[in-house]
Design a protein around this motif. Sequence first.
Motif, PDB file in Angstrom:
ATOM      1  N   ALA A   3      46.027  42.141  31.472  1.00  0.00           N
ATOM      2  CA  ALA A   3      45.442  41.152  32.372  1.00  0.00           C
ATOM      3  C   ALA A   3      43.947  41.047  32.118  1.00  0.00           C
ATOM      4  CB  ALA A   3      45.707  41.532  33.821  1.00  0.00           C
ATOM      5  N   ALA A   4      43.444  39.811  31.994  1.00  0.00           N
ATOM      6  CA  ALA A   4      42.011  39.582  31.805  1.00  0.00           C
ATOM      7  C   ALA A   4      41.283  39.552  33.138  1.00  0.00           C
ATOM      8  CB  ALA A   4      41.775  38.280  31.051  1.00  0.00           C
ATOM      9  N   ASN A  19      38.269  41.605  33.446  1.00  0.00           N
ATOM     10  CA  ASN A  19      38.840  42.826  32.870  1.00  0.00           C
ATOM     11  C   ASN A  19      39.069  42.695  31.362  1.00  0.00           C
ATOM     12  OD1 ASN A  19      39.995  45.501  33.183  1.00  0.00           O
ATOM     13  ND2 ASN A  19      41.983  44.541  32.817  1.00  0.00           N
ATOM     14  N   ARG A  20      37.995  42.399  30.639  1.00  0.00           N
ATOM     15  CA  ARG A  20      38.028  42.470  29.171  1.00  0.00           C
ATOM     16  C   ARG A  20      36.874  43.369  28.717  1.00  0.00           C
ATOM     17  NH1 ARG A  20      37.445  37.698  25.885  1.00  0.00           N
ATOM     18  NH2 ARG A  20      38.838  38.736  24.411  1.00  0.00           N
ATOM     19  N   PRO A  21      36.856  44.614  29.138  1.00  0.00           N
ATOM     20  CA  PRO A  21      35.680  45.453  28.875  1.00  0.00           C
ATOM     21  C   PRO A  21      35.391  45.651  27.395  1.00  0.00           C
ATOM     22  CG  PRO A  21      37.520  46.779  29.654  1.00  0.00           C
ATOM     23  CD  PRO A  21      37.905  45.350  29.867  1.00  0.00           C
ATOM     24  N   GLU A  22      36.418  45.568  26.551  1.00  0.00           N
ATOM     25  CA  GLU A  22      36.197  45.733  25.114  1.00  0.00           C
ATOM     26  C   GLU A  22      35.363  44.596  24.528  1.00  0.00           C
ATOM     27  OE1 GLU A  22      39.631  43.012  25.549  1.00  0.00           O
ATOM     28  OE2 GLU A  22      38.979  44.870  26.548  1.00  0.00           O
ATOM     29  N   MET A  27      34.274  35.414  28.183  1.00  0.00           N
ATOM     30  CA  MET A  27      35.155  34.368  28.682  1.00  0.00           C
ATOM     31  C   MET A  27      36.012  33.793  27.551  1.00  0.00           C
ATOM     32  SD  MET A  27      32.060  32.626  30.817  1.00  0.00           S
ATOM     33  CE  MET A  27      32.783  30.995  30.800  1.00  0.00           C
ATOM     34  N   ASN A  28      37.320  34.019  27.613  1.00  0.00           N
ATOM     35  CA  ASN A  28      38.258  33.274  26.780  1.00  0.00           C
ATOM     36  C   ASN A  28      39.193  32.496  27.699  1.00  0.00           C
ATOM     37  OD1 ASN A  28      40.005  35.210  27.807  1.00  0.00           O
ATOM     38  ND2 ASN A  28      40.598  36.057  25.815  1.00  0.00           N
ATOM     39  N   ARG A  29      40.134  31.769  27.109  1.00  0.00           N
ATOM     40  CA  ARG A  29      40.974  30.908  27.945  1.00  0.00           C
ATOM     41  C   ARG A  29      41.831  31.721  28.909  1.00  0.00           C
ATOM     42  NH1 ARG A  29      41.798  25.290  28.229  1.00  0.00           N
ATOM     43  NH2 ARG A  29      42.787  25.047  30.259  1.00  0.00           N
ATOM     44  N   GLN A  30      42.314  32.875  28.452  1.00  0.00           N
ATOM     45  CA  GLN A  30      43.118  33.714  29.345  1.00  0.00           C
ATOM     46  C   GLN A  30      42.306  34.130  30.564  1.00  0.00           C
ATOM     47  OE1 GLN A  30      44.335  37.514  27.770  1.00  0.00           O
ATOM     48  NE2 GLN A  30      45.465  38.062  29.622  1.00  0.00           N
ATOM     49  N   LEU A  31      41.088  34.589  30.354  1.00  0.00           N
ATOM     50  CA  LEU A  31      40.260  35.028  31.478  1.00  0.00           C
ATOM     51  C   LEU A  31      39.968  33.875  32.434  1.00  0.00           C
ATOM     52  CD1 LEU A  31      37.329  37.478  31.570  1.00  0.00           C
ATOM     53  CD2 LEU A  31      36.951  35.163  32.464  1.00  0.00           C
ATOM     54  N   VAL A  32      39.618  32.733  31.889  1.00  0.00           N
ATOM     55  CA  VAL A  32      39.286  31.588  32.746  1.00  0.00           C
ATOM     56  C   VAL A  32      40.502  31.146  33.553  1.00  0.00           C
ATOM     57  CG1 VAL A  32      38.567  29.164  32.745  1.00  0.00           C
ATOM     58  CG2 VAL A  32      37.376  30.814  31.295  1.00  0.00           C
ATOM     59  N   ALA A  36      40.893  31.414  37.615  1.00  0.00           N
ATOM     60  CA  ALA A  36      41.224  30.240  38.430  1.00  0.00           C
ATOM     61  C   ALA A  36      42.418  30.537  39.341  1.00  0.00           C
ATOM     62  CB  ALA A  36      41.526  29.041  37.533  1.00  0.00           C
ATOM     63  N   ALA A  37      43.434  31.200  38.802  1.00  0.00           N
ATOM     64  CA  ALA A  37      44.619  31.526  39.600  1.00  0.00           C
ATOM     65  C   ALA A  37      44.279  32.516  40.706  1.00  0.00           C
ATOM     66  CB  ALA A  37      45.711  32.095  38.689  1.00  0.00           C
ATOM     67  N   ALA A  38      43.429  33.509  40.402  1.00  0.00           N
ATOM     68  CA  ALA A  38      43.050  34.507  41.411  1.00  0.00           C
ATOM     69  C   ALA A  38      42.254  33.864  42.550  1.00  0.00           C
ATOM     70  CB  ALA A  38      42.236  35.615  40.762  1.00  0.00           C
ATOM     71  N   LEU A  39      41.346  32.976  42.214  1.00  0.00           N
ATOM     72  CA  LEU A  39      40.549  32.294  43.243  1.00  0.00           C
ATOM     73  C   LEU A  39      41.429  31.381  44.093  1.00  0.00           C
ATOM     74  CD1 LEU A  39      37.373  31.410  41.147  1.00  0.00           C
ATOM     75  CD2 LEU A  39      37.557  33.161  42.920  1.00  0.00           C
ATOM     76  N   LEU A  40      42.360  30.687  43.451  1.00  0.00           N
ATOM     77  CA  LEU A  40      43.272  29.813  44.187  1.00  0.00           C
ATOM     78  C   LEU A  40      44.135  30.620  45.146  1.00  0.00           C
ATOM     79  CD1 LEU A  40      44.316  26.870  44.447  1.00  0.00           C
ATOM     80  CD2 LEU A  40      46.018  27.448  42.708  1.00  0.00           C
ATOM     81  N   SER A  41      44.624  31.766  44.689  1.00  0.00           N
ATOM     82  CA  SER A  41      45.455  32.619  45.531  1.00  0.00           C
ATOM     83  C   SER A  41      44.671  33.140  46.733  1.00  0.00           C
ATOM     84  CB  SER A  41      46.003  33.781  44.706  1.00  0.00           C
ATOM     85  OG  SER A  41      46.742  34.676  45.503  1.00  0.00           O
ATOM     86  N   ALA A  42      43.441  33.577  46.496  1.00  0.00           N
ATOM     87  CA  ALA A  42      42.609  34.089  47.592  1.00  0.00           C
ATOM     88  C   ALA A  42      42.306  32.998  48.604  1.00  0.00           C
ATOM     89  CB  ALA A  42      41.315  34.676  47.032  1.00  0.00           C
ATOM     90  N   ASP A  43      42.047  31.795  48.123  1.00  0.00           N
ATOM     91  CA  ASP A  43      41.715  30.703  49.031  1.00  0.00           C
ATOM     92  C   ASP A  43      42.911  30.307  49.902  1.00  0.00           C
ATOM     93  OD1 ASP A  43      39.554  28.986  49.843  1.00  0.00           O
ATOM     94  OD2 ASP A  43      40.638  27.306  48.957  1.00  0.00           O
TER      95      ASP A  43
END
Length: 249
Positions: A3-4, A19-22, A27-32, A36-43
């Motif tokens: 998970a990013a 969560n891409r500490p390496e 920012m890649n597409r997976q992280l973005v 977006a999904a995490a923010l939508l879920s929280a809202d």
Amino acid sequence: MAAAVISTHDGPIAWVKLNRPERLNAMNRQLVDELAAALLSADAEDSIRVVILHGEGRAFCSGDDLKDLDVQTESEIATQAWVEAIQNITLQIMQSSKIVIAAVHGWCVGGALEWAINCDFRLFADNTRWFFPEVSFGFFVTGGVTALLTKQVGPQIAKELIMFGERHNADKALEVGIAWKLVPEKDLLGEAERLALMVAERPANSVASIKHAINDGFHSSLHDAMAIETAATVRGFLSAEAQARARRT
């Protein structure tokens, strides 16, 4: 695939961790998309009152992952979609009914710095280093900062920060008003939690209304600024000179 972005809920708080500490959480597409999904879920969750956005490892986020530049610039359509995905995070943060706190440490660069500026409160650890690298590559900034930062720090300082792209420490962030408060790195998440719980004690509807009233009033040109930024950023990404400069890093 790891998970990013990792999102956990603790009472009224959603902890959203890049969560891409390496890659210093670049920012890649997976992280973005996962952010977006995490923010939508929280809202969408009534029990959540505050989102704390933070980074794993040695950085908050080192900005755009230039290892993905070929994917980001394979066509104008792909570039437009990438920039719009980044800009969508700005809209999610600023239009959310939740208060969003940026808990920033280590490197905070480019698009990540722009996302931090979008947040309602910005706590910077004392080891934070930040800058806007975009113009040095021939790219352009996003996150509505051409409007938001100008109104926060004034036009001359905004031009200095964005145009010259010099690297700054946490003290400079507090001096110009990008950081709300500086804290020792070891205390960063604890201070963010303390602030979040203070917010959560206030009536939810009133807090959301105040957030939106201030954002809509003080940042009334946000959408116009983002439209200009999106067009300019797409042109920058597709520029041969900018791509050559970015690949030399």
